[in-house]
Scaffold this active site. Structure first.
Site, PDB file in Angstrom:
ATOM      1  N   GLU A 126       0.844  -1.204   0.000  1.00 16.88           N
ATOM      2  CA  GLU A 126       0.000   0.000   0.000  1.00 16.88           C
ATOM      3  C   GLU A 126       0.871   1.242   0.000  1.00 16.88           C
ATOM      4  O   GLU A 126       1.928   1.257   0.646  1.00 16.88           O
ATOM      5  CB  GLU A 126      -0.857   0.023   1.285  1.00 16.88           C
ATOM      6  CG  GLU A 126      -1.673  -1.229   1.464  1.00 16.88           C
ATOM      7  CD  GLU A 126      -2.320  -1.323   2.850  1.00 16.88           C
ATOM      8  OE1 GLU A 126      -2.237  -0.343   3.622  1.00 16.88           O
ATOM      9  OE2 GLU A 126      -2.890  -2.373   3.150  1.00 16.88           O
ATOM     10  N   LYS A 128       2.360   4.514   1.284  1.00 16.62           N
ATOM     11  CA  LYS A 128       2.412   5.058   2.649  1.00 16.62           C
ATOM     12  C   LYS A 128       2.070   6.541   2.549  1.00 16.62           C
ATOM     13  O   LYS A 128       2.877   7.352   2.076  1.00 16.62           O
ATOM     14  CB  LYS A 128       3.796   4.846   3.262  1.00 16.62           C
ATOM     15  CG  LYS A 128       3.861   5.265   4.715  1.00 16.62           C
ATOM     16  CD  LYS A 128       5.194   4.861   5.312  1.00 16.62           C
ATOM     17  CE  LYS A 128       5.308   5.260   6.768  1.00 16.62           C
ATOM     18  NZ  LYS A 128       5.022   6.652   7.053  1.00 16.62           N
ATOM     19  N   ASP A 130       1.483  10.268   3.471  1.00 16.73           N
ATOM     20  CA  ASP A 130       2.149  11.156   4.425  1.00 16.73           C
ATOM     21  C   ASP A 130       1.124  12.108   5.046  1.00 16.73           C
ATOM     22  O   ASP A 130       0.994  13.262   4.662  1.00 16.73           O
ATOM     23  CB  ASP A 130       3.249  11.945   3.699  1.00 16.73           C
ATOM     24  CG  ASP A 130       4.216  12.583   4.679  1.00 16.73           C
ATOM     25  OD1 ASP A 130       4.140  12.258   5.870  1.00 16.73           O
ATOM     26  OD2 ASP A 130       5.039  13.400   4.233  1.00 16.73           O
ATOM     27  N   TYR A 238      -6.948   1.820   6.052  1.00 21.27           N
ATOM     28  CA  TYR A 238      -6.012   0.736   5.760  1.00 21.27           C
ATOM     29  C   TYR A 238      -5.859  -0.354   6.821  1.00 21.27           C
ATOM     30  O   TYR A 238      -5.116  -1.307   6.602  1.00 21.27           O
ATOM     31  CB  TYR A 238      -4.628   1.298   5.438  1.00 21.27           C
ATOM     32  CG  TYR A 238      -4.087   2.311   6.448  1.00 21.27           C
ATOM     33  CD1 TYR A 238      -3.858   1.966   7.772  1.00 21.27           C
ATOM     34  CD2 TYR A 238      -3.795   3.607   6.050  1.00 21.27           C
ATOM     35  CE1 TYR A 238      -3.359   2.888   8.674  1.00 21.27           C
ATOM     36  CE2 TYR A 238      -3.291   4.542   6.951  1.00 21.27           C
ATOM     37  CZ  TYR A 238      -3.073   4.166   8.258  1.00 21.27           C
ATOM     38  OH  TYR A 238      -2.584   5.079   9.148  1.00 21.27           O
ATOM     39  N   LYS A 326      10.677   3.054   3.050  1.00 20.97           N
ATOM     40  CA  LYS A 326      10.668   4.505   2.869  1.00 20.97           C
ATOM     41  C   LYS A 326      11.283   4.885   1.522  1.00 20.97           C
ATOM     42  O   LYS A 326      12.205   4.227   1.043  1.00 20.97           O
ATOM     43  CB  LYS A 326      11.486   5.164   3.994  1.00 20.97           C
ATOM     44  CG  LYS A 326      10.950   4.875   5.380  1.00 20.97           C
ATOM     45  CD  LYS A 326       9.759   5.716   5.699  1.00 20.97           C
ATOM     46  CE  LYS A 326      10.195   7.128   6.054  1.00 20.97           C
ATOM     47  NZ  LYS A 326       9.137   7.900   6.670  1.00 20.97           N
ATOM     48  N   CYS A 420       8.640  48.595  -3.914  1.00 19.35           N
ATOM     49  CA  CYS A 420       8.363  47.478  -4.812  1.00 19.35           C
ATOM     50  C   CYS A 420       9.487  47.334  -5.845  1.00 19.35           C
ATOM     51  O   CYS A 420       9.823  48.306  -6.518  1.00 19.35           O
ATOM     52  CB  CYS A 420       7.025  47.699  -5.509  1.00 19.35           C
ATOM     53  SG  CYS A 420       6.668  46.438  -6.735  1.00 19.35           S
ATOM     54  N   CYS A 423       7.739  48.206  -9.476  1.00 19.91           N
ATOM     55  CA  CYS A 423       7.204  49.499  -9.909  1.00 19.91           C
ATOM     56  C   CYS A 423       7.678  50.650  -9.023  1.00 19.91           C
ATOM     57  O   CYS A 423       7.354  51.802  -9.293  1.00 19.91           O
ATOM     58  CB  CYS A 423       5.675  49.464  -9.956  1.00 19.91           C
ATOM     59  SG  CYS A 423       4.903  49.456  -8.333  1.00 19.91           S
ATOM     60  N   CYS A 438       2.528  45.531  -2.369  1.00 18.47           N
ATOM     61  CA  CYS A 438       2.581  46.702  -3.230  1.00 18.47           C
ATOM     62  C   CYS A 438       1.151  46.976  -3.652  1.00 18.47           C
ATOM     63  O   CYS A 438       0.446  46.073  -4.089  1.00 18.47           O
ATOM     64  CB  CYS A 438       3.437  46.390  -4.455  1.00 18.47           C
ATOM     65  SG  CYS A 438       3.236  47.642  -5.726  1.00 18.47           S
ATOM     66  N   CYS A 443       1.797  48.544 -11.194  1.00 18.30           N
ATOM     67  CA  CYS A 443       2.759  47.472 -10.929  1.00 18.30           C
ATOM     68  C   CYS A 443       2.593  46.348 -11.968  1.00 18.30           C
ATOM     69  O   CYS A 443       1.536  45.718 -12.033  1.00 18.30           O
ATOM     70  CB  CYS A 443       2.513  46.942  -9.520  1.00 18.30           C
ATOM     71  SG  CYS A 443       3.754  45.752  -9.029  1.00 18.30           S
TER      72      CYS A 443
HETATM   73  S1  IVH Z   1      -0.499   0.450   8.740  1.00 23.79           S
HETATM   74  C1  IVH Z   1      -0.201  -1.794  12.427  1.00 23.79           C
HETATM   75  N1  IVH Z   1      -0.789   1.424   6.336  1.00 23.79           N
HETATM   76  O1  IVH Z   1       2.522   5.341   8.644  1.00 23.79           O
HETATM   77  C2  IVH Z   1      -0.622  -0.931  11.323  1.00 23.79           C
HETATM   78  N2  IVH Z   1       0.144   2.838   8.017  1.00 23.79           N
HETATM   79  O2  IVH Z   1       5.099   5.051  10.010  1.00 23.79           O
HETATM   80  C3  IVH Z   1       0.101   0.354  11.310  1.00 23.79           C
HETATM   81  N3  IVH Z   1       0.640   5.104   7.231  1.00 23.79           N
HETATM   82  O3  IVH Z   1       1.326   5.378  11.939  1.00 23.79           O
HETATM   83  C4  IVH Z   1      -0.261   1.262  10.255  1.00 23.79           C
HETATM   84  N4  IVH Z   1      -0.039   4.829   5.166  1.00 23.79           N
HETATM   85  O4  IVH Z   1       0.129   6.831  10.184  1.00 23.79           O
HETATM   86  C5  IVH Z   1      -0.369   1.663   7.594  1.00 23.79           C
HETATM   87  N5  IVH Z   1      -1.136   2.159   4.165  1.00 23.79           N
HETATM   88  C6  IVH Z   1      -0.723   2.399   5.418  1.00 23.79           C
HETATM   89  C7  IVH Z   1      -0.210   3.648   5.805  1.00 23.79           C
HETATM   90  C8  IVH Z   1       0.215   3.823   7.120  1.00 23.79           C
HETATM   91  C9  IVH Z   1       0.458   5.680   6.036  1.00 23.79           C
HETATM   92  C10 IVH Z   1       1.221   5.788   8.408  1.00 23.79           C
HETATM   93  C11 IVH Z   1       0.470   5.570   9.700  1.00 23.79           C
HETATM   94  C12 IVH Z   1       1.475   4.948  10.617  1.00 23.79           C
HETATM   95  C13 IVH Z   1       2.756   5.397  10.019  1.00 23.79           C
HETATM   96  C14 IVH Z   1       3.900   4.507  10.439  1.00 23.79           C
END
Ligand code: IVH
Length: 682
Positions: A126, A128, A130, A238, A326, A420, A423, A438, A443
């Site tokens: 999945e 991740k 942010d 998720y 990561k 400015c 201008c 400004c 301008c």
């Molecule tokens: S699973 C035990 N799935 O990443 C399950 N986390 O660095 C734990 N996060 O705290 C989470 N996308 O905030 C999971 N597809 C995803 C995610 C995800 C983002 C975040 C989540 C977690 C952090 C861990």
């Protein structure tokens, strides 16, 4: 689709049936729009459904339930968030920094499970996201609680804010809904929303958010849900928490089930066999990352089978069956070589750091925004500093912090600018704003916007002088300020692409006509910050001439209702700018002579307020408003006991309902026109 009930049916029952139907339809269209990205109806059709529901609920308030789509925003600001204990802790994930560590993770699992190296594990991969983790609780299918992760054991109750997330169902759909469903997910903001929020913040002089995650966190942890509602937060779900009344055997099965109940699940989730397939996907996602509309900072690998997950178990803060692979960080260290000033289309001056070029995940970065001088002071950023910069997608990189420990002593501070760079106008900082701006009518970066605004329908109403026309005038170098509009000749217009004699004549005629436009339109058209239509009208009414407005002191300005210090200061600053006065002078010399219509006093409509609702067919709202004002009346936005008349057009909404409740006189468009005719005669 209207329900056809017998005509003698109880109106409350008819309404209840229609309300149920509308709610189902609205939630269905919400899912299509926000979750599946494939709307079936237009925004206007959606609005119609929504308004019909609002009107019915207003008429029958006891039929309103918290699950109604009208109730997403409604709560008053909170004093603070209540604490919520999670029944199961919200765990974190162990990171894997590179592909080797990801392979080690797989080997470790095989060892624990007693598998041979060649045996493959099924994984769900999945993106991740942010953002920030939250837990949602659905009781009998109804969203009852939403809480932040907090320390993993106790979070904050952010239910009222989470309810504003349009893609999230307040009520699950489908036949076999579990009696209790705790589901975890990530709340985030799209890059576009993040940029818009920061642009708005810059515009209104507030400090910007450093990145989309901070913006999402700031929006979710907002004590006033009405502000959260203006921030288009999104969510992907998720992971399960405690569940009663449903059994899942795999992550794939879980995600499929919750998607079926209407919860948003990331469409990029994939099921793979073996770690090499997972790593291939990780590389693919890293490329996809650049074009996604939201930030992802890695890929999460999860053992798909819940039985195997159980066998592997958990450590104190993270499960053994998952890893966060990561992506390389999008931060880098470099040096600020210079700070340049950029002037935005609205006149905001933004300091931009010129950087020693540095590569961040494949892109060479040589500039970063410093937002404003408050930020520079707060972060103590100087020319020559080593800095940490961060980029998110295509968003302009930002300076995270100065690495002050690396200073040599030769770094230079940059004081706020006074003039400015484009201008030469003197710059201003309006009370309560951090932005330095400004306000010059000449301008260059602001000209396009200022001419389009000046000519627009609600300002000088110069027909034909729209976007495209202004673009051509600018590219041919024919206008450098709004004053140049009044020196244009037919020959100038004939230089346009696809311009005929007749069209050029029409354009000139509408420019000529605008010379006698009303004073408030002229004042509004100048684009003075904080001076909207209503303020412009108040100024025109109070001072009666442009000369008097130009001369008005702070005291005189603030003595007008609705004009406070900030607006008054903005007006004063605008008219203290010599270049602005010169532009106005040139317009007056070209024959511009704004007119003032005196309010009719003593007419039948004096002191009478009107509210319009629904669509008018014979005249526009603007025209209707003018007619009312010409006759001494006023037009207001909402219905109250003091409202004189409500004019109800086609498909009138909740205002009509309220008018009926309060016993206000309701007029059709025809009756409204008749009333005005009588007024004309009177
Ligand atoms: S699973 C035990 N799935 O990443 C399950 N986390 O660095 C734990 N996060 O705290 C989470 N996308 O905030 C999971 N597809 C995803 C995610 C995800 C983002 C975040 C989540 C977690 C952090 C861990």
């Amino acid at each position: 689709m209207q329900l056809s009930l017998p005509t003698d049916a109880d109106p409350r029952e008819t309404a209840a049936a229609r309300i149920g139907e509308l709610r189902t339809q609205i939630e269905y269209h919400n899912r299509l729009y926000y979750v599946q990205d494939s709307p079936l109806i237009s925004d206007a059709e959606y609005d119609d459904l929504f308004r019909e529901l609002q009107a019915l609920e207003m008429q029958f308030p006891d039929l309103v339930t918290p699950q109604s789509p009208t109730q997403r925003v409604g709560a008053a600001p909170l004093a603070r968030f209540a604490a919520i204990s999670h029944r199961l802790p919200l765990l974190s994930l162990e990171n894997s920094a590179n592909e080797m560590e990801t392979r080690d993770f797989d080997l470790r699992l095989k060892k624990t499970l007693g598998l041979a190296v060649e045996q493959e594990i099924d994984y769900t991969c999945e993106p991740k996201i942010d953002g920030l983790a939250i837990e949602l609780i659905y009781t009998d299918g109804v969203l009852t609680t939403a809480s932040t992760r907090g320390d993993g054991f106790t979070g904050e109750d952010v239910t009222v804010n989470v309810r504003t997330i349009r893609s999230l169902p307040l009520q699950l759909c489908g036949a076999t809904i579990p009696s209790l469903l705790e589901v975890r997910g990530e709340v985030f903001l799209s890059l576009e929303a993040f940029q818009r929020i920061n642009r708005d913040k810059e515009e209104s002089g507030e400090p910007p958010f450093a990145n989309p995650r901070n913006a999402a966190a700031g929006s979710l942890r907002q004590l006033d849900p009405r502000i959260t509602a203006q921030r288009p937060l999104s969510i992907f779900c998720y992971a399960p928490g405690v569940v009663e009344g449903a059994v899942f055997t795999s992550q794939q099965g879980f995600l499929g089930a919750i998607a079926g109940w209407g919860l948003p699940v990331n469409p990029l989730v994939r099921h793979v066999r073996g770690i090499e397939q997972a790593i291939a996907l990780y590389r693919e996602m890293q490329v996809q990352r650049e074009s996604l509309p939201y930030e992802i900072d890695g890929m999460v690998i999860k053992v798909d089978s819940y039985a195997v997950q159980q066998e592997l178990g958990e450590k104190s803060r993270s499960p053994r069956w998952a890893a966060a692979c990561k992506f390389p960080p999008r931060q880098a260290e470099t040096v600020i070589e210079d700070i340049l000033l950029s002037v935005g289309r609205t006149g905001v001056i933004t300091p931009v750091a010129q950087l020693r070029p540095v590569e961040i995940s494949g892109v060479t970065v040589s500039r970063a925004t410093l937002h404003n001088w408050n930020e520079i002071a707060l972060k103590d950023i100087r020319i020559g500093d080593s800095v940490l910069i961060e980029r998110a997608g295509d968003v302009i990189p930002a300076v995270v912090r100065a690495l002050t420990e690396k200073r040599s002593g030769a770094e230079k501070e940059l004081p706020p600018p006074t003039h400015c760079p484009k201008c030469g106008s003197e710059l201003v900082q309006i009370i309560d704003e951090v932005a330095i701006r400004c306000m010059g009518l000449i301008c260059p970066p602001q000209i396009r916007r200022s001419i389009i605004h000046f000519a627009s329908r609600n300002a000088m109403d110069i027909e034909g002088l729209g976007d495209k026309c202004v673009e051509q005038l600018l590219s041919l170098g024919l206008v450098k300020s709004v004053a140049d509009i009044y020196t244009l000749t037919k020959d100038d217009f004939m230089r346009f692409e696809r311009m005929g004699d007749k069209l050029a004549g029409n354009l000139l005629a509408s420019i000529e006509k605008s010379k006698r436009q009303e004073l408030w339109r002229f004042v509004f058209g100048l684009g003075i910050r904080h001076v909207g239509e209503q303020t412009a009208k108040a100024l025109a009414q109070a001072f009666g001439s442009l000369e008097q407005i130009e001369k008005a002191s702070m005291e005189e300005l603030t003595s007008i209702r609705d004009i406070g210090e900030t607006v008054a200061q903005s007006i004063r600053t605008f008219f203290e700018n010599r270049e602005n006065l010169a532009v106005i002078e040139r317009m007056l010399k070209s024959g511009v002579s704004p007119t003032v219509k005196r309010k009719k006093v003593g007419g039948k409509l004096t002191g009478t307020s009107f509210v319009f609702t629904g669509a008018l067919s014979r005249l526009t709202r603007e025209k209707a408003q003018l007619l009312v004002e010409d006759a001494g009346g006023s037009v207001v936005g909402s219905v109250s006991k003091k409202t004189g008349y409500v004019v109800a057009g086609e498909e009138a909404g909740s205002k009509l309902v309220k008018a009926r409740e309060l016993g206000i006189s309701i007029l059709s468009e025809e009756e409204f026109l008749t009333l005005l005719d009588q007024e004309e005669i009177a």
